[in-house]
Design a protein around this motif. Structure first.
Motif, short mmCIF file in Angstrom:
data_model
loop_
_atom_site.label_atom_id
_atom_site.label_comp_id
_atom_site.label_asym_id
_atom_site.label_seq_id
_atom_site.Cartn_x
_atom_site.Cartn_y
_atom_site.Cartn_z
N TYR A 1 0.94 -1.15 -0.11
CA TYR A 1 -0.08 0.16 -0.06
C TYR A 1 0.91 1.13 0.10
CZ TYR A 1 -4.34 -2.52 0.34
OH TYR A 1 -5.44 -3.37 0.01
N SER A 2 2.10 1.05 0.15
CA SER A 2 3.09 2.11 0.14
C SER A 2 3.01 2.73 -1.35
CB SER A 2 4.40 2.08 0.67
OG SER A 2 4.40 1.79 1.94
N HIS A 3 2.54 1.85 -2.11
CA HIS A 3 2.92 2.32 -3.64
C HIS A 3 1.54 2.37 -4.18
CE1 HIS A 3 7.39 2.13 -3.52
NE2 HIS A 3 6.94 0.91 -3.03
N ARG A 4 0.40 2.41 -3.46
CA ARG A 4 -1.06 2.35 -3.93
C ARG A 4 -1.60 3.57 -3.54
NH1 ARG A 4 -5.80 -1.17 -4.00
NH2 ARG A 4 -7.26 -0.05 -5.38
N ALA A 5 -2.09 4.30 -4.76
CA ALA A 5 -2.89 5.58 -4.59
C ALA A 5 -4.07 5.49 -4.19
CB ALA A 5 -2.88 6.33 -5.92
N LEU A 6 -4.78 6.24 -3.32
CA LEU A 6 -6.13 6.34 -2.91
C LEU A 6 -6.92 6.87 -4.12
CD1 LEU A 6 -8.11 6.00 -0.63
CD2 LEU A 6 -7.70 8.36 0.11
N ASP A 7 -7.55 5.72 -4.59
CA ASP A 7 -8.32 6.18 -6.00
C ASP A 7 -9.86 5.65 -5.83
OD1 ASP A 7 -8.37 3.41 -5.96
OD2 ASP A 7 -6.93 3.30 -7.74
N ASP A 8 -10.71 5.95 -6.69
CA ASP A 8 -12.11 5.71 -6.67
C ASP A 8 -12.23 4.45 -6.58
OD1 ASP A 8 -12.59 8.33 -6.95
OD2 ASP A 8 -12.98 8.33 -9.27
N ASP A 9 -11.55 3.35 -7.11
CA ASP A 9 -11.80 2.00 -6.90
C ASP A 9 -11.55 1.64 -5.55
OD1 ASP A 9 -11.77 1.69 -9.50
OD2 ASP A 9 -10.07 0.96 -10.06
N MET A 10 -10.49 2.24 -4.76
CA MET A 10 -10.42 1.89 -3.44
C MET A 10 -11.64 2.55 -2.46
SD MET A 10 -7.20 2.66 -0.73
CE MET A 10 -6.04 2.06 -1.86
N ARG A 11 -11.93 3.35 -2.92
CA ARG A 11 -13.21 4.24 -2.00
C ARG A 11 -14.37 3.45 -2.54
NH1 ARG A 11 -10.64 8.86 -4.76
NH2 ARG A 11 -9.51 10.14 -3.37
N SER A 12 -14.54 2.85 -3.68
CA SER A 12 -15.88 2.14 -4.04
C SER A 12 -15.67 0.83 -3.20
CB SER A 12 -15.72 1.66 -5.35
OG SER A 12 -16.14 3.00 -6.28
N GLN A 13 -14.54 0.04 -2.97
CA GLN A 13 -14.68 -1.07 -2.31
C GLN A 13 -15.01 -1.03 -0.86
OE1 GLN A 13 -14.18 -4.34 -3.46
NE2 GLN A 13 -14.74 -4.52 -1.24
N MET A 14 -14.48 0.16 -0.23
CA MET A 14 -14.61 0.32 1.01
C MET A 14 -16.17 0.62 1.34
SD MET A 14 -11.48 2.90 2.64
CE MET A 14 -9.84 2.09 2.29
N ALA A 15 -16.73 1.58 0.23
CA ALA A 15 -18.22 2.03 0.23
C ALA A 15 -18.94 0.63 0.37
CB ALA A 15 -18.37 2.59 -0.81
N LEU A 16 -18.76 -0.52 -0.38
CA LEU A 16 -19.24 -1.68 -0.30
C LEU A 16 -19.26 -2.72 0.87
CD1 LEU A 16 -18.07 -3.20 -3.72
CD2 LEU A 16 -20.47 -2.07 -3.12
#
Length: 300
Positions: free
Chosen positions: A231-246
């Motif tokens: 995760y040090s190289h993983r940007a906080l993006d819409d895909d991550m937000r969508s997964q958390m929303a689920l």
């Protein structure tokens, strides 16, 4: 997985953990005798912000009234021109909170992802934008100082403080599978980065901790070092937000009302950070993720 915290940094605080706040509270909000009163702290904060803004104006545009919104954009354009690694470009983004009456509030997101907001009582939307730009410019300028860089001296001091707080042993410090060891690993992987840059990285881990993702990874026998490295190289993006929303939609279906509770907490954290002039991306991202979950659930 939770990480220790440190106190050095711009203006940020999070009680949820993961070394989140390399920033901690701003020094301008403390006095030798302890915390200042809210009124005095706000006066000191305003004075400090104005001093930094005026100093920046003198060095870039000469004396006189400075357009702080333009100055903030110019600052980041200068950084880009000097070779700063700005993956999303140098554009500063403003977001006004919908309101039919004052006080008006505006959020400002810097190119790296750090977020600040109006810290004054503003009677117009334009004034709210200027207030947000002021606190963001202060942090941007302050962040350039050599003392804001993660150095080996800082790492030694941070680990020493963390060991006292968490009563860690020398063996823990060397073991990447302990919280203390993972904290050291993250700091050493970010030597020479600024405090704002490190805070941007920590926001990802704060969200993973809050969302329960770190716990799930631990249950799947993922080591802390593996998680940190990924995760040090993983940007906080819409895909991550969508997964958390689920994930939060599933929790709401199992325990109705949990999203409303989390939204109330996020709003309180945002308001507290906003009025104190602190970096607030973590609670804002929480609220955005929860609102995304709400939009998919329908009327609650």
């Amino acid at each position: 997985m939770a990480f220790p915290q440190t106190n050095k940094g711009p203006i940020s605080h999070n009680q949820n953990g993961p070394a989140a706040d390399v920033a901690g509270r701003s020094g301008v909000l403390q006095s030798p005798g302890g915390p200042m009163s809210d009124q005095k702290a706000k006066a000191v904060l305003k004075e400090a912000v104005d001093a930094v803004v005026n100093s920046f104006a003198k060095h870039t545009q000469g004396y006189g009234r400075v357009n702080v919104v333009e100055a903030l954009q110019e600052f980041w354009q200068m950084k880009a021109a000097r070779g700063a690694d700005l993956k999303n470009g140098s554009l500063v983004v403003y977001e006004s909170v919908p309101s039919s009456s004052h006080p008006y509030v505006c959020f400002v997101t810097l190119p790296g992802g750090s977020c600040f907001a109006t810290f004054q009582n503003c009677t117009t939307k334009a004034e709210a934008r200027r207030s947000a730009a002021k606190i963001a410019l202060m942090n941007s300028v302050f962040n350039e100082h050599p003392s804001r860089k993660i150095s080996q001296d800082f790492i030694r001091s941070a680990i020493k403080d963390a060991k006292k707080t968490f009563q860690g042993s020398p063996e823990d410090e060397k073991d990447p599978n302990t919280s203390l060891g993972a904290f050291r690993f993250m700091l050493e992987a970010n030597v020479n980065k600024s405090m704002l840059e490190f805070q941007e990285l920590m926001t990802v881990f704060q969200l993973l901790h809050w969302n329960g993702s770190l716990k799930a990874m631990r249950e799947r026998d993922c080591s802390r070092q593996e998680v940190v490295a990924h995760y040090s190289h993983r940007a906080l993006d819409d895909d991550m937000r969508s997964q958390m929303a689920l994930d939060w939609i599933s929790r709401e279906q199992e325990a109705p009302g949990i999203i409303s509770h989390e939204l109330e907490q996020a709003d309180a954290e945002i308001e507290g950070a906003r009025l104190a002039g602190r970096e607030l991306r973590f609670p804002k991202e929480k609220k955005d993720i929860l609102m995304l979950a709400c939009s998919q659930l329908g009327p609650m």
